[in-house]
Design an enzyme around this catalytic site. Structure first.
Site, PDB file in Angstrom:
ATOM      1  N   ILE A 137      32.688  26.286-104.339  1.00 57.94           N
ATOM      2  CA  ILE A 137      33.417  25.219-103.675  1.00 57.94           C
ATOM      3  C   ILE A 137      32.856  23.904-104.201  1.00 57.94           C
ATOM      4  CG2 ILE A 137      34.122  26.472-101.608  1.00 57.94           C
ATOM      5  CD1 ILE A 137      31.769  25.434-100.124  1.00 57.94           C
ATOM      6  N   ASP A 138      33.672  22.869-104.170  1.00 61.18           N
ATOM      7  CA  ASP A 138      33.293  21.598-104.771  1.00 61.18           C
ATOM      8  C   ASP A 138      32.094  20.965-104.068  1.00 61.18           C
ATOM      9  OD1 ASP A 138      35.514  21.910-106.404  1.00 61.18           O
ATOM     10  OD2 ASP A 138      36.805  20.742-105.072  1.00 61.18           O
ATOM     11  N   LYS A 139      31.435  20.069-104.770  1.00 64.62           N
ATOM     12  CA  LYS A 139      30.266  19.369-104.229  1.00 64.62           C
ATOM     13  C   LYS A 139      30.551  18.774-102.847  1.00 64.62           C
ATOM     14  CE  LYS A 139      27.569  15.159-104.913  1.00 64.62           C
ATOM     15  NZ  LYS A 139      27.421  13.924-105.708  1.00 64.62           N
ATOM     16  N   THR A 141      32.988  19.456-100.789  1.00 63.12           N
ATOM     17  CA  THR A 141      33.622  20.372 -99.842  1.00 63.12           C
ATOM     18  C   THR A 141      32.514  21.158 -99.154  1.00 63.12           C
ATOM     19  OG1 THR A 141      35.612  20.601-101.210  1.00 63.12           O
ATOM     20  CG2 THR A 141      35.207  22.318 -99.581  1.00 63.12           C
ATOM     21  N   ARG A 238      43.141  20.568-103.320  1.00 56.94           N
ATOM     22  CA  ARG A 238      43.203  19.128-103.549  1.00 56.94           C
ATOM     23  C   ARG A 238      44.351  18.758-104.474  1.00 56.94           C
ATOM     24  NH1 ARG A 238      37.355  17.953-105.677  1.00 56.94           N
ATOM     25  NH2 ARG A 238      38.082  15.780-105.627  1.00 56.94           N
TER      26      ARG A 238
END
Length: 304
Positions: A137-139, A141, A238
């Site tokens: 998962i993104d930084k 998120t 996103r």
């Protein structure tokens, strides 16, 4: 070096060699391409390129190098572990933490913390930089992430992700309101030709991407939305939300500076994670509470 031989079936006919190796070994496609480019894969005893199309009856041999010794430094960083056994663990990643080392982020990552907590007990399938990492998962998120402690668990989880049986539900605050309160966004995603760090609908080498959504609550100018991933492309929620005209609040990459609303990164949380335990075959599901930054923002827009 470990050698594995695979016999191609009728179902494999027409697949690219790198895709075939990835599916059979459990390696990521990029790792499969890497060993092919190093000349470690042969088809019917002949070296082959990653784009070779497999035929039924082909014998594919692959030499897998022993895992390199990790140079990533273990760091004593607190982890919010919601489940752990001998095969895997589920962590609740905080907003702002990078999952694995990359240029500009070689310390303070989830992997640094995992190496301290687990020692050598992490799967090696994704190499020394991403030990144990099955999905990301993104930084900015927050939320739940499964980590594999051995290769058998890694392969079992990766197969479920590929089969779309790995349950991933996210909560997000988005700008505006979807025309339909629930629905499915089925639009392929690929790399942006203008910015290699970004993804976009119908970008380069676009791959199928499916996101289901359900509006949970409407506010003045915002909505609380539950997103369920069927596929798992980079930045999928996103990108899809932005393409539909409703970027995730705080997302300055796929929204714009007017959509940050005082948030430090997107208001997106991986809330629910469900899968069949790769060893015990028991279905497991985890649900995490919305973090403080998220609930504070909800209260702020409720009072508008």
């Amino acid at each position: 070096m470990t050698r594995e031989d695979y016999a191609a079936s009728n179902e494999d006919s027409g697949k690219r060699l790198d895709v075939f190796i990835s599916e059979k070994s459990g390696l990521t496609r990029s790792r499969a391409q890497n060993i092919i480019e190093k000349g470690l894969v042969s088809v019917n005893l002949k070296k082959a390129s990653k784009s070779l199309k497999i035929k039924s009856g082909d014998i594919v041999s692959a030499d897998f190098p022993e895992p390199e010794k990790s140079e990533i430094v273990p760091e004593n960083i607190p982890l919010d572990i919601v489940y752990e056994d001998d095969c895997l663990l589920v962590v609740n990643k905080p907003k702002g933490m990078v999952v694995h080392p990359a240029p500009g982020h070689y310390s303070g990552t989830l992997v640094n913390a995992l190496l301290y907590h687990c020692g050598s007990s992490l799967s090696g399938i994704n190499g020394v930089v991403r030990p144990g990492i099955v999905h990301r998962i993104d930084k900015d998120t927050s939320g739940l992430l499964a980590v594999a402690k051995n290769d058998e668990a890694h392969i079992g989880l990766a197969e479920q992700i590929k089969a779309h049986s790995f349950k991933r539900e996210y909560y997000a605050v988005v700008v505006g309101h979807f025309k339909e309160p629930s629905g499915t966004i089925d639009l392929p995603i690929g790399r942006s030709p203008k910015d290699r760090k970004k993804q976009e609908v119908n970008g380069l080498n676009a791959r199928k991407a499916v996101t289901h959504y359900e509006t949970l609550e409407d506010f003045d100018g915002f909505s609380l939305v539950k997103f369920k991933l069927e596929t798992g492309r980079t930045h999928q929620i996103r990108v899809h939300a932005s393409y539909k005209g409703h970027p995730v609040a705080g997302d300055a990459v796929y929204g714009d500076s007017r959509h940050t609303f005082g948030l430090d990164g997107q208001c997106l949380h991986a809330k629910v994670l469900g899968f069949i335990h790769p060893i015990t075959k028991e279905y497991m599901e985890f649900d995490s509470e919305l973090p403080e930054y998220f609930t504070e923002f909800l209260e702020k827009i409720r009072r508008k």
